[in-house]
Enzyme design. Sequence first.
Site, mmCIF file in Angstrom:
data_model
loop_
_atom_site.group_PDB
_atom_site.id
_atom_site.type_symbol
_atom_site.label_atom_id
_atom_site.label_comp_id
_atom_site.label_asym_id
_atom_site.label_seq_id
_atom_site.Cartn_x
_atom_site.Cartn_y
_atom_site.Cartn_z
ATOM 1 N N ASN A 106 0.855 -1.188 0.000
ATOM 2 C CA ASN A 106 0.000 0.000 0.000
ATOM 3 C C ASN A 106 0.892 1.239 0.000
ATOM 4 O OD1 ASN A 106 -1.760 2.090 0.534
ATOM 5 N ND2 ASN A 106 -3.067 0.838 1.847
ATOM 6 N N ASP A 107 1.100 1.776 -1.173
ATOM 7 C CA ASP A 107 1.994 2.915 -1.349
ATOM 8 C C ASP A 107 1.558 4.145 -0.573
ATOM 9 O OD1 ASP A 107 4.028 2.047 -2.866
ATOM 10 O OD2 ASP A 107 3.270 2.812 -4.768
ATOM 11 N N CYS A 108 0.347 4.127 -0.101
ATOM 12 C CA CYS A 108 -0.198 5.313 0.555
ATOM 13 C C CYS A 108 -0.203 5.189 2.071
ATOM 14 C CB CYS A 108 -1.593 5.581 0.032
ATOM 15 S SG CYS A 108 -1.544 5.929 -1.723
#
Length: 816
Positions: free
Chosen positions: A488-490
């Site tokens: 999850n890049d966020c």
Amino acid sequence: MRFGYFDDSRLEYVITRPDTPLPWINYLGMDEYFGIISNTAGGYSFYQDARLRRLTRYRYNNAPLDEGGRYLYIRDNAEESPSYWSPTWQPVRQVLDAYECRHGLGYSTIHSEKNHINARITYFIPLHENLEIWKVEITNHRDQQASLSIFSAVEFCLWDALDDATNFQRNFNIAEVEVEGSVIYHKTEYRERRNHFAYFACSAPLDGFDTSRDAFLGAYRGWDAPLAVEKGHTSASIAHGWQPVGVHQVNLSLAPEESRTLIFLLGYHENDPQRKFESENSQVINKANVKPVIAHYLDEGNANHAFTELAEYWLSLLSLFQVETPDLHANRMINTWNAYQMMVTYNLSRSASYFESGIGRGMGFRDSTQDLLGFVHMVPEKARRRLLDLAATQLTDGGAYHQYQPITKQGNHDIGGNFNDDPLWLVLAVSAYLRETGDWSILDEAVPFDNRPGSETPLIDHLQRSMNYTLERTGPHGLPLIGRADWNDCLNLNSFSATPGQSFQTVTAKDGKVAESVFIAGQFILAAHEMEEIMTRLGRQAESQKYALARQQMEQVIDTAAWDGSWFRRAYNDFGNPVGSVENAEGQIFIEPQGICVMAGIGLEDNRARQALDAVAEKLACEHGIVLVSPAYQQYYLELGEISSYPPGYKENGSVFCHTNPWIMIAETRIGRGDRAFDYYLRINPSAREEKSEIHRCEPYVYAQTISGKEAAIPGEAKNSWLTGTAAWNYVAMTQWILGIRPHYDGLIIDPVFPSSWSGFKAVRHFRGSRYEIEVTRKGPGNQAYICVNGIDISGNLIPVPVEQANKIMVNVVIR
Ligand code: BGC
Ligand code: NOJ
């Protein structure tokens, strides 16, 4: 509401009205020359890199939508009332009497009729060529002679698409073209450091041309109303600076029922830098090598032949795995569209789509490794090459650049590394390759670190370093440190970004020694299982045991630190507090750890897997799929990063992030719940959502990255179609876990967990050179498989690889 239909027998999606909610696009190209094309001929072409070698201009985010494309104008020259239209609807947008766009595998055909003039345009890129063909067939269905002028139109991009859209003080001065016969050559910067040019050719002698946009459109006019088309003649303009375009004019006089075929070629060519010019003192392009290519494909017979080859190529790829289930949506996605989308994501990573502008990103490390998971059976040689390219960007400490550039193959310094899930994906991708191919030689390939000559070690060593990278970076609870982010890049637990515009992907404010990821822990367990298997088969027992031990320790850490009571926690933040816990006011439960931990086998024995998946069903699932997190974050949290920057229900903040849904499908099969798994499969299956296209809005033939979630202002709306890991994972979930046809190091596993209402299914699967014809029949409500291979019962689920490859291995499976 629908905007078209699937023509399954022709492997096409047929769009029946041009004004789709968004441009519904397709991809052209398989090798180095690519294009995107919408249902109204919008889009652009590029060679290898969508930023650095852009052939034609496209205006992203434009009003009207989808400006820039492979355009045609038909002008009816009738003296009393001349008129014109675009046979692809755009850019003129005159109402057509008939319209149809057929997106097929590597080609698109737009077919229309207006005032009894019929046009059929087929766009495709021949295999292994750096050019596209527009085959244009015009037929006069009037009972009188028709006098028509056909205008083609492309707008050239000055190669670097980012510079092209920003550096006007230079760019308005540099454009250059040549026109010779029916060919327009775009050669901006060719005089200096480039040795490549574009060409736009026409099969007919020209009645005119333009290469200056101003001359063609006229001042203050748009592509919808070019002055040259209105007046009926181009002006042989030659672009000097400003905006170069390619426009051919061909006048046709057609008798009743007469047809004419015109072929247009748009292509890219590189010359030997030493022989760039016609002669020593000239600045004219040396066309000796390109002219034969142009002549070849301007021939209709050759163009048709290339089209047939393309179609055959796709059929042969798809035939490697075909299924026949009671469900239409599963069949058409698995047999055609999902496989096709996987190939496109493999080719283009996340570079060029309607949502990815082609200028932003290189090849993502985790993206490309996951794209491989489903597609490896189709083109294993390509997968092999990609794996070696990816591994060659790895750093000596086992870490990975988050992206690399496709032309240079170098890791991308601007983004750097420290996304702590990245290295483990290499293990999972290489193991998928080994399971599929049995090609153990890949592990001996000498692969450098950071592409440094002299640093080569066997690939297996790279995999071990990936594992060590995780083991050497654990936090206070013993869980893996998250670094900049995991899958999850966020979820940026170390960024603490308070400055507007800062990239969450690159800012790190903390030393990263506290925030931990449960996702990476689960991923590590999956990877450790593979390393145990691989090492055992390499005869390296001690190392296999070392991975088993590390895995067991990580399992214990998950048991103590990651179980929240009813589901798995997501992470610990930089303050050491849990993320994704019932203790949190928002963001109480995340999808990723439920998926990855159960996939990794955690909680299967003690009911926690079931509990976690029940929590998913209760708290995350909605009619549009399973949302990523709930409740979504209502405000921005400094300690969480980009995830909380999105409005509730969108993107990582609680949309149905389709990439993650198949993890839950797989997890459901692991606890034997085929009905649930397949129910989730259908919720996000684009074909199954076709009927609500006005809500879904994206293409019904490919997956999108997200569908806005239950907490969104407008739920059910898809965004970011095409280039998403969703393609590979849904394919894996359906074929390997629901249908249960799963490659294993020693053979093919058949272990289906499918809906109780199905009486069975059939599949043809090519595996390690043999063709398996599989027939599964349900005789009871459970998931127990009784397998008979070529008439002989076997025990267990594994069909060992036969000593000799076979044209037909009959597999009959009874499920009780
Ligand atoms: C998106 C992510 C993506 C990241 C990196 C973010 O803005 O929400 O989905 O992975 O950018 O490109
Ligand atoms: C899209 C990115 O391409 C991918 O790498 C990432 O895992 C997902 N977004 C989730 O953030």
